[in-house]
Design a protein around this motif. Structure first.
Motif, PDB file in Angstrom:
ATOM      1  N   GLN A 107       0.837  -1.206   0.000  1.00 32.17           N
ATOM      2  CA  GLN A 107       0.000   0.000   0.000  1.00 32.17           C
ATOM      3  C   GLN A 107       0.875   1.260   0.000  1.00 32.17           C
ATOM      4  O   GLN A 107       0.612   2.221   0.710  1.00 32.17           O
ATOM      5  N   THR A 108       1.924   1.236  -0.807  1.00 29.27           N
ATOM      6  CA  THR A 108       2.695   2.457  -0.976  1.00 29.27           C
ATOM      7  C   THR A 108       1.816   3.504  -1.650  1.00 29.27           C
ATOM      8  O   THR A 108       0.960   3.178  -2.473  1.00 29.27           O
ATOM      9  N   THR A 109       2.030   4.758  -1.318  1.00 27.09           N
ATOM     10  CA  THR A 109       1.065   5.791  -1.690  1.00 27.09           C
ATOM     11  C   THR A 109       1.537   6.713  -2.798  1.00 27.09           C
ATOM     12  O   THR A 109       0.842   7.670  -3.137  1.00 27.09           O
ATOM     13  N   GLN A 147      -5.210   4.071  -2.887  1.00 28.06           N
ATOM     14  CA  GLN A 147      -4.147   4.818  -3.566  1.00 28.06           C
ATOM     15  C   GLN A 147      -4.343   4.595  -5.063  1.00 28.06           C
ATOM     16  O   GLN A 147      -4.911   3.601  -5.491  1.00 28.06           O
ATOM     17  N   HIS A 150      -4.729  10.800   4.684  1.00 30.05           N
ATOM     18  CA  HIS A 150      -3.287  10.973   4.557  1.00 30.05           C
ATOM     19  C   HIS A 150      -2.653  11.393   5.883  1.00 30.05           C
ATOM     20  O   HIS A 150      -1.562  11.971   5.893  1.00 30.05           O
ATOM     21  N   TRP A 155      -4.728   6.776  11.067  1.00 28.73           N
ATOM     22  CA  TRP A 155      -4.309   5.372  11.104  1.00 28.73           C
ATOM     23  C   TRP A 155      -4.205   4.874  12.550  1.00 28.73           C
ATOM     24  O   TRP A 155      -4.692   3.788  12.888  1.00 28.73           O
ATOM     25  N   VAL A 164       3.918   0.590   9.254  1.00 30.90           N
ATOM     26  CA  VAL A 164       4.269   1.603   8.247  1.00 30.90           C
ATOM     27  C   VAL A 164       5.712   2.086   8.371  1.00 30.90           C
ATOM     28  O   VAL A 164       6.100   3.040   7.699  1.00 30.90           O
ATOM     29  N   ASN A 211       5.854   1.938   3.745  1.00 27.96           N
ATOM     30  CA  ASN A 211       5.950   3.357   4.089  1.00 27.96           C
ATOM     31  C   ASN A 211       4.915   4.190   3.338  1.00 27.96           C
ATOM     32  O   ASN A 211       4.540   3.887   2.217  1.00 27.96           O
ATOM     33  N   LYS A 212       4.434   5.247   3.967  1.00 27.67           N
ATOM     34  CA  LYS A 212       3.409   6.115   3.377  1.00 27.67           C
ATOM     35  C   LYS A 212       3.867   7.581   3.401  1.00 27.67           C
ATOM     36  O   LYS A 212       4.626   7.984   4.272  1.00 27.67           O
ATOM     37  N   GLU A 213       3.330   8.372   2.473  1.00 28.04           N
ATOM     38  CA  GLU A 213       3.602   9.818   2.464  1.00 28.04           C
ATOM     39  C   GLU A 213       2.575  10.526   3.334  1.00 28.04           C
ATOM     40  O   GLU A 213       1.847  11.396   2.871  1.00 28.04           O
ATOM     41  N   TRP A 214       2.493  10.180   4.588  1.00 30.79           N
ATOM     42  CA  TRP A 214       1.440  10.687   5.459  1.00 30.79           C
ATOM     43  C   TRP A 214       1.948  11.823   6.348  1.00 30.79           C
ATOM     44  O   TRP A 214       3.109  11.818   6.789  1.00 30.79           O
TER      45      TRP A 214
END
Length: 508
Positions: A49-51, A88, A245, A250, A275, A288-291
């Motif tokens: 679930q990479t964003t 995403q 985001h 989360w 994450v 990892n996420k761009e959160w």
């Protein structure tokens, strides 16, 4: 035979095989038993679930149409999607679920116009053009890789393969339609996602410029380091405009599954680990996420630790990398409040971002003035010692580009020779080897008038200074020559040698 033995045990009609990633590797083509048993075509687009925005839309559709139309596809029962994470890149899933119900081939460039209209309620020309630019970049053949700023810090950041300027223009075009589309939440989501993409690319450029300058120009290093950390803060602010985001969303969702304080804390730790270091030594940052929150409290702080270690070392060659796994695990096991930007309006923050960065150069070559003088070797004939690997041909080292394709040869030592086609008073060379992971290259440079008798002008056979985007530049007393030969003696990382570009300069 083993596949057939396994599948034939089940009675006909009682078994369905999921060809899990048909778009990447169509197992059904190699396994007759799969075709006979009954199988489902699947598009596997996302891992962890990479964003980041990515996915070659036309290639996905082409692959699905090809297999659906193949008269030899056997007992093909249906089509599906097998992402490791959803929420995403909705355009990928809209396209592929649409393709499942059609027998005709889809022209994605035309399809995107109707997609945008259905998603936003209308598709002005600016929106259509924005999506065309996205198809040429992140949703085309060159889209893909995750930004370096999201990864564990190292000396080898990379820059995106797509045209950052086109993504920035797509973001600007979407923003221009805010007066009429602002109330549409899907428009605001896409505006944030496209804006974060070019802003993230700008962060990578600043990071690359900073690290490439550390050994040679501490003033430039400090300037781009400050800009880089500032961009990460603004990315956090941008992402906080969307609840999906935010790291806080989360964590809050995870804590709801606990019934006691201890259980809630346990759920939060699991959520934070997933994450960040989920997977341990091999798969850290995998999901990892761009959160918001992750950007500010985890990734930005991790880079600050790296910069502190680099500055203590005084040179890239003496860097002692911090124990990031220890720090990351400690962060994941904590339930301390996370630093996260406050929620704001998406359009307002995107407007602020454009006011601040809209005219900023996004090319590292421009930032470091590496493209000011291409030298006299661009386009000149090249030969090598014969060890070139695959597409890493020698001509790439004189194509005028210090990123993209590179000459690749093995095992070291290997040489590359440039024919300048006439005599020149040569007084400098600039080599741009592959860079990253702290590797260094050892080499020598020679000139010749006839290609037979050589004069050594550079001797870096004992070099241990890590290679960077900035390359290795050398000046020396002018010597007449028609040929320049670079002999790559050693790569500290592996047996291969690599050169993005060789610039040659003459005395004027």
């Amino acid at each position: 035979e083993r596949t057939a033995a396994m599948l034939n045990v089940a009675p006909k009609g009682k078994l369905i095989v999921l060809d899990l990633a048909t778009n990447e590797h169509a197992v059904w083509r190699d396994q007759p038993a799969v075709r006979d048993a009954g199988w489902i075509y699947n598009t596997l687009h996302n891992y962890g679930q990479t964003t980041n925005l990515y996915g070659n839309l036309q290639a996905y559709e082409d692959a699905a149409y090809r297999d659906l139309s193949d008269p030899n596809h056997g007992n093909m029962l249906g089509m599906g999607l097998t992402p490791e994470g959803i929420d995403q890149n909705p355009v990928v899933y809209e396209l592929m679920t649409d393709a499942m119900w059609r027998h005709e081939h889809i022209d994605v460039s035309r399809w995107l116009k109707t997609y945008a209209a259905s998603r936003y309620g209308s598709a002005p020309d600016e929106v259509v053009k924005a999506w065309s630019l996205l198809q040429q970049t992140v949703y085309g053949p060159l889209g893909g890789g995750r930004d370096s700023w999201r990864g564990r810090p190292s000396l080898g950041p990379s820059v995106p393969g797509f045209d950052v300027g086109k993504v920035r223009e797509a973001s600007r075009l979407l923003l221009s339609q805010a007066p009429s589309l602002h109330s549409n939440t899907l428009y605001r989501r896409d505006l944030v996602d496209v804006t974060k993409t070019w802003l993230g690319a700008l962060a990578d450029a600043y990071l690359t410029a900073a690290l490439a300058s550390f050994d040679d120009d501490k003033t430039t290093y400090s300037s781009y380091k400050a800009k880089y950390l500032d961009v990460l803060h603004d990315l956090d602010r941008l992402m906080a405009t969307r609840p999906e985001h935010r790291l806080s969303t989360w964590i809050a969702d995870a804590r709801k599954w606990g019934t006691t304080p201890a259980e809630k804390d346990h759920m939060e730790r699991n959520a934070r680990m997933q994450v960040t270091v989920w997977g341990g030594p091999e798969l850290y940052d995998y999901a990892n996420k761009e959160w918001a929150g992750l950007n500010e409290d985890f990734m930005r702080r991790r880079w600050e630790l790296f910069f502190e270690a680099l500055e203590r070392a005084g040179s890239t060659g003496a860097l002692q990398v911090p124990d990031f796994m220890k720090w990351e695990t400690s962060w994941a096991m904590s339930i301390a409040p996370v630093r996260e930007s406050k929620p704001e309006d998406s359009v307002s923050v995107a407007s602020d971002v454009f006011a601040k960065y809209g005219d900023a150069p996004y090319s590292v070559e421009q930032m470091l003035h590496l493209d000011a003088d291409p030298g006299i070797a661009v386009g000149k004939p090249t030969t090598d010692s014969g060890g070139a690997e695959g597409s890493g041909v020698a001509t790439l080292a004189t194509d005028g580009k210090i990123s993209g394709g590179f000459w690749s040869a093995s095992p070291a030592p290997q040489w590359l020779q440039i024919d300048l086609q006439s005599d020149h008073p040569i007084n400098g060379v600039w080599l741009f080897p592959y860079y990253g992971d702290g590797r260094y290259y050892q080499y020598k440079v020679e000139t010749s008038l006839d290609g037979q008798t050589w004069t050594r002008v550079v001797d870096e056979s004992a070099n241990t200074r890590p290679s960077t985007f900035r390359g290795y530049r050398h000046s020396f007393p002018a010597t007449n020559g028609r040929y320049v030969r670079v002999t790559m003696l050693k790569n500290s990382a592996n047996i291969g040698v690599h050169l993005y570009e060789v610039k040659v300069y003459e005395s004027k």
